[in-house]
Design an enzyme around this catalytic site. Structure first.
Site, PDB file in Angstrom:
ATOM      1  N   CYS A  23     -27.505 -72.848  17.903  1.00 45.62           N
ATOM      2  CA  CYS A  23     -26.394 -73.138  17.002  1.00 45.62           C
ATOM      3  C   CYS A  23     -26.631 -74.503  16.354  1.00 45.62           C
ATOM      4  CB  CYS A  23     -25.062 -73.103  17.754  1.00 45.62           C
ATOM      5  SG  CYS A  23     -24.741 -74.540  18.826  1.00 45.62           S
ATOM      6  N   CYS A  55     -22.773 -73.842  22.843  1.00 43.48           N
ATOM      7  CA  CYS A  55     -23.204 -72.475  23.157  1.00 43.48           C
ATOM      8  C   CYS A  55     -23.979 -72.383  24.460  1.00 43.48           C
ATOM      9  CB  CYS A  55     -24.040 -71.903  22.011  1.00 43.48           C
ATOM     10  SG  CYS A  55     -25.697 -72.626  21.872  1.00 43.48           S
ATOM     11  N   CYS A  74     -23.617 -86.554  -1.171  1.00 38.41           N
ATOM     12  CA  CYS A  74     -24.235 -86.452  -2.498  1.00 38.41           C
ATOM     13  C   CYS A  74     -23.509 -87.342  -3.498  1.00 38.41           C
ATOM     14  CB  CYS A  74     -24.209 -85.002  -2.971  1.00 38.41           C
ATOM     15  SG  CYS A  74     -25.274 -83.902  -2.018  1.00 38.41           S
ATOM     16  N   ASP A 126     -20.312 -80.441   2.450  1.00 37.93           N
ATOM     17  CA  ASP A 126     -21.181 -81.608   2.295  1.00 37.93           C
ATOM     18  C   ASP A 126     -20.827 -82.711   3.284  1.00 37.93           C
ATOM     19  OD1 ASP A 126     -18.758 -82.443   1.332  1.00 37.93           O
ATOM     20  OD2 ASP A 126     -19.507 -83.179  -0.597  1.00 37.93           O
ATOM     21  N   ASN A 127     -20.215 -82.331   4.425  1.00 36.56           N
ATOM     22  CA  ASN A 127     -19.848 -83.363   5.397  1.00 36.56           C
ATOM     23  C   ASN A 127     -19.995 -82.826   6.808  1.00 36.56           C
ATOM     24  OD1 ASN A 127     -16.939 -82.526   6.464  1.00 36.56           O
ATOM     25  ND2 ASN A 127     -17.021 -82.067   4.264  1.00 36.56           N
ATOM     26  N   LEU A 135     -20.571 -80.219 -13.192  1.00 36.08           N
ATOM     27  CA  LEU A 135     -21.267 -79.246 -14.021  1.00 36.08           C
ATOM     28  C   LEU A 135     -22.778 -79.449 -14.069  1.00 36.08           C
ATOM     29  CD1 LEU A 135     -18.717 -79.033 -16.976  1.00 36.08           C
ATOM     30  CD2 LEU A 135     -18.809 -77.702 -14.864  1.00 36.08           C
TER      31      LEU A 135
END
Length: 395
Positions: A290, A367, A307, A249-250, A190
């Site tokens: 990319c 790519c 984090c 986050d990874n 939060l």
């Protein structure tokens, strides 16, 4: 000598040739169509119009005609019954438009003859009020707002980045938002995940986000996908949406999303955050670089803390998530210059924004010209196993 309205119409017919609806239909079908300009009012246009017609209300005809037609262009003016357009054609002739015809019987006769007509999607009065500030922007307007309402955006994660991005996309009127997240709201979230509340601790994050979004904008459809994104479901999920926002986050998931975006040719909005710093970019498949052009290989795990390990300033994802949302809206509208080919770096401590140019690597394994793209074991690869091989690892 004063003339009546009927006198004006009779005089106009002597100078303006008429085109029958059957002849116009044949020319439209053959591809030899003149420019059809419908001069009815907005409410009339909204009820239906001849396919391919341009809408220029009668009150704006003189001021806008130069922007839509050259003086040597063949033009057919249409109104409801053929009377307003007849007088409008006289005005255009006085302005130098010599190839102006009037549609005999107007749109009413077109409908009565059973010809196909288009009924445009329009904003409701409530929508015009809600999105009134968008309607004032030339790059958005009603057409752009309708585009947003018909758009579908997939959020990978309803956490720190997904919270502000989903909230603002919903406020902007993106019609369908999908949320992929199998996690539940925790009290520690939060401090930065503003779409959730204390009362919803323990609830699935997608379901929590859906409650907040529907309270803000009940018209937005929210699809909750309470799963973890992986190689088995990523293509199916991406295939249902126009744009993907990476709120993960990874590194394993970032590489997975990059490769899946290339496979499905889905624009990918990227952002990442750590402590006081944020990064953002846009990856447009095969139009620009990319993620693997930027990071060909993942960093060693010890140099890439999450984090949860290193911390993050609570307000930082608010800015970075909104950058993702902004870029998504620009891509959907086809407006402005995106971050494709650029990496935006934000330092909250110094309050600076810097940019790095990213070029598409012709030898990129994802790519590049000779890339053979397939999914790999991203967790093993990012943990250091097979770090120096370009071959996919066994599943």
């Amino acid at each position: 000598m004063a003339q009546s309205y009927q006198d004006l119409l009779a005089a106009a017919r002597e100078h303006v040739p008429e085109l029958q609806v059957s002849d116009l239909a044949e020319r439209l079908a053959s591809g030899d169509a003149p420019l059809v300009i419908d001069i009815r009012e907005q409410a009339e246009w909204d009820e239906g119009h001849i396919p391919g017609a341009l809408h220029v209300p009668r009150s704006f005809l003189e001021s806008r005609i130069a922007g839509v037609a050259a003086q040597d262009r063949e033009i057919v003016l249409a109104c409801a019954s053929g009377q307003r357009s007849l007088l409008g054609a006289v005005t255009l002739q006085l302005m130098g438009y010599e190839r102006v015809l009037n549609l005999a019987g107007g749109f009413q006769r077109w409908k009565q003859a059973g010809h196909h007509y288009d009924v445009p999607q329009t904003l409701s009065p409530a929508q015009r009020s809600r999105y009134s500030r968008h309607l004032l922007i030339p790059e958005v307007g009603e057409e752009g707002q309708l585009t947003l309402l018909n758009s579908r955006v997939l959020m990978i994660g309803a956490g720190a980045l997904g919270s502000p991005a989903a909230y603002y996309l919903a406020a902007a009127g993106v019609g369908t938002i999908g949320i992929v997240d199998d996690d539940v709201v925790d009290m520690s979230n939060l401090q930065r995940q503003i779409i959730h509340t204390t009362e919803r601790v323990g609830m699935n994050k997608g379901e929590s986000a859906k409650i907040a979004i529907e309270a803000l904008n009940p018209e937005v459809r929210v699809n909750v996908h309470p799963v973890r994104i992986n190689r088995d479901n990523v293509l199916d999920l991406m295939g249902q949406y126009d744009i993907v926002l990476d709120g993960t986050d990874n590194f394993p998931t970032r590489y997975l999303l990059n490769d899946a975006a290339l496979m499905t040719r889905t624009p990918l909005m990227h952002a990442s955050i750590l402590r006081f710093e944020g990064h953002a970019s846009v990856f447009l498949p095969y139009e620009g670089p990319c993620y693997r052009c930027l990071f060909p290989e993942p960093p060693p795990p010890e140099l890439a803390p999450s984090c949860g390990e290193a911390g993050v300033l609570g307000v930082l994802p608010g800015l970075m998530g909104n950058i993702q949302a902004t870029e998504a809206i620009k891509v959907l509208l086809g407006a402005g210059e995106t971050l494709s080919g650029r990496l935006l770096i934000y330092d909250a401590l110094q309050m600076t924004f810097d940019e790095l140019k990213i070029r598409r690597d012709p030898h990129c394994p994802a790519c590049g010209e000779h890339a053979h793209l397939e999914f790999r074991d991203y967790d093993a690869w990012c943990s250091g196993v097979g770090r120096h091989t370009s071959e996919p690892l066994p599943a």
